[in-house]
Motif scaffolding. Structure first.
Motif, PDB file in Angstrom:
ATOM      1  N   ILE A  89       0.830  -1.204   0.000  1.00 24.28           N
ATOM      2  CA  ILE A  89       0.000   0.000   0.000  1.00 24.28           C
ATOM      3  C   ILE A  89       0.864   1.253   0.000  1.00 24.28           C
ATOM      4  N   VAL A  90       1.724   1.386   1.023  1.00 27.36           N
ATOM      5  CA  VAL A  90       2.543   2.590   1.143  1.00 27.36           C
ATOM      6  C   VAL A  90       3.521   2.717  -0.022  1.00 27.36           C
ATOM      7  N   LYS A  91       4.175   1.620  -0.380  1.00 21.69           N
ATOM      8  CA  LYS A  91       5.167   1.662  -1.465  1.00 21.69           C
ATOM      9  C   LYS A  91       4.552   1.452  -2.843  1.00 21.69           C
ATOM     10  N   GLY A  92       3.272   1.174  -2.905  1.00 19.90           N
ATOM     11  CA  GLY A  92       2.578   1.142  -4.185  1.00 19.90           C
ATOM     12  C   GLY A  92       2.690  -0.128  -4.996  1.00 19.90           C
ATOM     13  N   GLU A  93       3.179  -1.225  -4.410  1.00 18.76           N
ATOM     14  CA  GLU A  93       3.324  -2.444  -5.199  1.00 18.76           C
ATOM     15  C   GLU A  93       1.980  -3.103  -5.517  1.00 18.76           C
ATOM     16  N   MET A  94       0.937  -2.660  -4.843  1.00 26.75           N
ATOM     17  CA  MET A  94      -0.385  -3.182  -5.157  1.00 26.75           C
ATOM     18  C   MET A  94      -0.791  -2.801  -6.576  1.00 26.75           C
ATOM     19  N   ALA A 174      -1.606   4.357   6.600  1.00 27.31           N
ATOM     20  CA  ALA A 174      -0.620   4.701   7.629  1.00 27.31           C
ATOM     21  C   ALA A 174       0.410   3.582   7.757  1.00 27.31           C
ATOM     22  N   ARG A 175       1.634   3.958   8.133  1.00 30.90           N
ATOM     23  CA  ARG A 175       2.708   2.978   8.243  1.00 30.90           C
ATOM     24  C   ARG A 175       2.567   2.098   9.481  1.00 30.90           C
TER      25      ARG A 175
END
Length: 261
Positions: A89-94, A174-175
């Motif tokens: 989610i945070v790093k966008g690999e989804m 959120a992380r």
């Protein structure tokens, strides 16, 4: 058949990758075995000061711990998604996952697979055999089938709970994560639930049913008849929580909007 084919292709590539660094693989397996040994030593230390724990003997609790290790090993192998929020989610690999014509959860599970964790199941079986021999437990021809059913149910309980937790990331990027806390709570399932107060017992049975991973299914083999109906609820609870997690995942994926600004 398509999904089976993809599964074995992933497994093949995973083995090629891991065998490139054999020393690292061996160290990781040994560290897992050491961690399990420390937990076993803790049980032995506790029973060095008492003969029974709320009516449970040392060998019975060792047996429960051994049983717990088997579904937990399967969960650790195929549902290693503790860093889903941070990585996908945070790093966008989804975004990458959703461009492929295959179910997103199936891809995430295969990308995070850790086959070496299956050695924990071997340890669990060894501990069960050891404790079972001390308890002189009877063995029936149908027990392996029931054992397999209970193990799959326990693994699905764990998988369902942690997949559901992972889906929180679709609503919050959120992380911070509650995964580590939940891992610690899950360890309560390897001890008899009647040593806890009624509130914790209820939570471990119906809210976060970690008791269905260890003590309830193990109670069947320990001939604890008062827990039999809980034992046979194990696959039902596991399937119910896993189906719920799939529904939450599919709902969350529809809400996902990508990793933009």
């Amino acid at each position: 058949m398509f999904y089976f084919s993809i599964f074995f292709q992933y497994i093949g590539q995973y083995m090629k990758t891991r065998l490139q660094y054999r020393s690292d693989l061996v160290v990781e397996i040994l560290s897992d075995l050491l961690f399990q040994a420390v937990n076993l030593v803790f049980i032995l230390v506790v029973f060095g000061h008492t003969q029974f724990l709320h009516g449970w003997s040392r060998d019975e609790i060792i047996f429960i711990y051994g049983f717990f290790l088997v579904p937990f090993a399967i969960f650790s192998t195929f549902f290693n998604i503790w860093d889903f929020n941070e990585r996908y989610i945070v790093k966008g690999e989804m975004d990458r996952i959703l461009t492929r014509p295959i179910h997103s959860l199936f891809q995430v599970i295969l990308e995070r697979i850790e086959l070496e964790s299956l050695f924990g199941a071997v340890t669990g079986l060894a501990v069960m055999i050891y404790a079972g021999s001390l308890l002189d437990l009877p063995f029936h021809w149908y027990d392996p089938l029931i054992f397999l059913l209970f193990v799959i149910g326990g693994a699905l309980v764990y998988g369902g709970i942690f997949i559901s937790l992972a889906t929180i990331g679709f609503w919050s990027d959120a992380r911070t994560s509650i995964m580590p806390t939940m891992y610690n709570i899950g360890n309560y399932g390897r001890y008899p639930v009647d040593i806890y107060n009624n509130v914790i017992r209820y939570i471990l049975t119906w809210i976060l049913p970690f008791a269905f991973v260890g003590v309830y299914p193990a109670a069947y083999f320990l001939k604890r008849e008062e827990w039999y109906w809980y034992s046979f609820l194990t696959p039902v609870v596991g399937l119910a929580f896993f189906i719920l997690s799939i529904v939450l995942w599919n709902t969350g994926v529809k809400r996902y909007r990508g990793a933009g600004n």
